[in-house]
Design a protein around this motif. Structure first.
Motif, mmCIF file in Angstrom:
data_model
loop_
_atom_site.group_PDB
_atom_site.id
_atom_site.type_symbol
_atom_site.label_atom_id
_atom_site.label_comp_id
_atom_site.label_asym_id
_atom_site.label_seq_id
_atom_site.Cartn_x
_atom_site.Cartn_y
_atom_site.Cartn_z
ATOM 1 N N ALA A 186 0.832 -1.211 0.000
ATOM 2 C CA ALA A 186 0.000 0.000 0.000
ATOM 3 C C ALA A 186 0.865 1.259 0.000
ATOM 4 O O ALA A 186 0.605 2.209 -0.760
ATOM 5 C CB ALA A 186 -0.923 -0.002 1.213
ATOM 6 N N ARG A 187 1.907 1.272 0.822
ATOM 7 C CA ARG A 187 2.792 2.438 0.869
ATOM 8 C C ARG A 187 3.550 2.627 -0.439
ATOM 9 O O ARG A 187 3.728 3.753 -0.910
ATOM 10 C CB ARG A 187 3.784 2.301 2.040
ATOM 11 C CG ARG A 187 3.166 2.493 3.403
ATOM 12 C CD ARG A 187 4.236 2.645 4.467
ATOM 13 N NE ARG A 187 5.047 1.450 4.654
ATOM 14 C CZ ARG A 187 4.717 0.446 5.462
ATOM 15 N NH1 ARG A 187 3.577 0.467 6.133
ATOM 16 N NH2 ARG A 187 5.516 -0.596 5.602
ATOM 17 N N ASP A 188 4.001 1.522 -1.006
ATOM 18 C CA ASP A 188 4.721 1.608 -2.282
ATOM 19 C C ASP A 188 3.816 2.185 -3.374
ATOM 20 O O ASP A 188 4.256 3.022 -4.181
ATOM 21 C CB ASP A 188 5.221 0.228 -2.702
ATOM 22 C CG ASP A 188 6.387 -0.265 -1.853
ATOM 23 O OD1 ASP A 188 6.987 0.564 -1.140
ATOM 24 O OD2 ASP A 188 6.675 -1.479 -1.901
ATOM 25 N N ALA A 189 2.563 1.739 -3.399
ATOM 26 C CA ALA A 189 1.630 2.231 -4.414
ATOM 27 C C ALA A 189 1.343 3.711 -4.207
ATOM 28 O O ALA A 189 1.297 4.491 -5.177
ATOM 29 C CB ALA A 189 0.334 1.427 -4.365
ATOM 30 N N GLU A 190 1.164 4.111 -2.960
ATOM 31 C CA GLU A 190 0.899 5.531 -2.656
ATOM 32 C C GLU A 190 2.088 6.395 -3.066
ATOM 33 O O GLU A 190 1.920 7.493 -3.616
ATOM 34 C CB GLU A 190 0.586 5.690 -1.171
ATOM 35 C CG GLU A 190 0.013 7.043 -0.781
ATOM 36 C CD GLU A 190 1.077 8.023 -0.340
ATOM 37 O OE1 GLU A 190 0.756 9.228 -0.219
ATOM 38 O OE2 GLU A 190 2.231 7.590 -0.110
ATOM 39 N N HIS A 191 3.286 5.897 -2.824
ATOM 40 C CA HIS A 191 4.489 6.636 -3.200
ATOM 41 C C HIS A 191 4.600 6.756 -4.718
ATOM 42 O O HIS A 191 4.941 7.827 -5.246
ATOM 43 C CB HIS A 191 5.735 5.943 -2.643
ATOM 44 C CG HIS A 191 7.011 6.603 -3.055
ATOM 45 N ND1 HIS A 191 7.755 6.172 -4.156
ATOM 46 C CD2 HIS A 191 7.688 7.675 -2.556
ATOM 47 C CE1 HIS A 191 8.812 6.944 -4.288
ATOM 48 N NE2 HIS A 191 8.801 7.864 -3.342
ATOM 49 N N ASP A 192 4.292 5.667 -5.416
ATOM 50 C CA ASP A 192 4.376 5.688 -6.869
ATOM 51 C C ASP A 192 3.379 6.671 -7.476
ATOM 52 O O ASP A 192 3.671 7.323 -8.486
ATOM 53 C CB ASP A 192 4.137 4.287 -7.435
ATOM 54 C CG ASP A 192 5.323 3.357 -7.210
ATOM 55 O OD1 ASP A 192 6.402 3.851 -6.831
ATOM 56 O OD2 ASP A 192 5.170 2.139 -7.401
ATOM 57 N N VAL A 193 2.209 6.780 -6.863
ATOM 58 C CA VAL A 193 1.234 7.774 -7.324
ATOM 59 C C VAL A 193 1.766 9.177 -7.076
ATOM 60 O O VAL A 193 1.690 10.057 -7.934
ATOM 61 C CB VAL A 193 -0.129 7.582 -6.605
ATOM 62 C CG1 VAL A 193 -1.047 8.789 -6.858
ATOM 63 C CG2 VAL A 193 -0.799 6.302 -7.076
ATOM 64 N N PHE A 194 2.358 9.375 -5.907
ATOM 65 C CA PHE A 194 2.873 10.696 -5.528
ATOM 66 C C PHE A 194 3.957 11.183 -6.484
ATOM 67 O O PHE A 194 4.001 12.363 -6.854
ATOM 68 C CB PHE A 194 3.419 10.639 -4.096
ATOM 69 C CG PHE A 194 3.962 11.947 -3.593
ATOM 70 C CD1 PHE A 194 3.112 12.979 -3.236
ATOM 71 C CD2 PHE A 194 5.337 12.143 -3.488
ATOM 72 C CE1 PHE A 194 3.619 14.197 -2.785
ATOM 73 C CE2 PHE A 194 5.852 13.349 -3.029
ATOM 74 C CZ PHE A 194 4.984 14.382 -2.672
ATOM 75 N N VAL A 195 4.819 10.271 -6.924
ATOM 76 C CA VAL A 195 5.924 10.672 -7.813
ATOM 77 C C VAL A 195 5.568 10.537 -9.285
ATOM 78 O O VAL A 195 6.414 10.779 -10.152
ATOM 79 C CB VAL A 195 7.204 9.852 -7.501
ATOM 80 C CG1 VAL A 195 7.647 10.086 -6.064
ATOM 81 C CG2 VAL A 195 6.985 8.368 -7.775
ATOM 82 N N GLY A 196 4.335 10.147 -9.577
ATOM 83 C CA GLY A 196 3.889 10.083 -10.960
ATOM 84 C C GLY A 196 4.205 8.804 -11.698
ATOM 85 O O GLY A 196 4.078 8.741 -12.923
#
Length: 251
Positions: free
Chosen positions: A143-153
């Motif tokens: 979940a954190r990895d996915a949220e981070h990937d969304v944040f950085v585009g």
């Protein structure tokens, strides 16, 4: 799941408190303690923007423990007993918002590249998870990895701006078993108002003010507690028989 027996001492209640929700903290925590017998860890954040991200870090915050998480706009109205739960399943309530095309829940199941599953989508305002198990911790890592990937585009942004998309994504990715509890464990009345459910429950264990504006949540919970917070006698056998005959035998 309901019983008058004491709950295991190795399970704790957990919630997240941010400035906008701080006024709900005392009532939510006291009701949870009263009806579960569990101690509660409150994770406090200084800004509202940190609240949803804090839920994605629950495993880091509490360590390898069994927890029952509840949002501050979720009130326990009746007994919660977890002594029969061994932690092999994540426990949560299916979110009926997935049946409405205008909801972010529906959109995240039917739009975009990383879709969730409509009939396996759960509401993260109340759930139980065992962080002693590596597969459960893995849910939140994903979940954190996915949220981070969304944040950085690097990943397509979901319709949901909260933690709920990411935790559901993590659970689906890991493939862990989920025990779907009755709707009464995490009932929000906007579901009836907005047409997500065909009827309101007779008995409510956990009342959720999801969908209410933050400034209206406390008033909504107090008003609804007047209805569902009262004692309910078991349904009479004669009434059950009548309903069965009317629904299944009379044509």
């Amino acid at each position: 799941m309901k019983s008058k027996s004491p709950n295991p001492s190795d399970i704790i209640g957990v919630t997240v408190s941010t400035p906008a929700y701080r006024h709900l903290e005392k009532d939510a925590v006291s009701r949870f303690k009263k009806h579960s017998g569990l101690r509660v860890k409150v994770i406090r954040r200084r800004t509202d923007g940190e609240g949803f991200r804090a839920k994605l870090q629950l495993d880091l915050e509490v360590g390898q423990k069994r927890i029952v998480f509840f949002d501050l706009d979720w009130w326990a109205l009746n007994t919660l007993d977890f002594k029969a739960w061994d932690g092999r399943e994540l426990m949560a309530v299916h979110d009926p918002a997935v049946f409405h095309p205008d909801s972010f829940c529906y959109k995240d199941c039917f739009e975009g590249n990383a879709r969730l599953e409509q009939l396996r989508y759960f509401n993260t305002g109340f759930f139980a998870v065992d962080f002693r198990r590596p597969e459960m911790r893995r849910i939140f890592e994903i979940a954190r990895d996915a949220e981070h990937d969304v944040f950085v585009g690097k990943r397509e942004k979901p319709s949901d701006h909260t933690d709920q998309y990411y935790i559901n994504h993590g659970a689906l990715s890991v493939g862990i078993p989920v025990r779907y509890l009755p709707a009464s464990y995490n009932y929000y009345d906007k579901a009836a108002q907005w047409g997500f459910v065909p009827h309101r429950p007779r008995f409510v264990v956990g009342l959720h003010a999801a969908g209410e504006k933050v400034g209206n949540k406390l008033a909504a919970l107090k008003a609804q507690e007047m209805i569902w917070g009262r004692a309910h006698a078991p349904v009479r056998p004669e009434a059950l028989l009548y309903q069965h005959v009317m629904n299944h035998e009379i044509r």
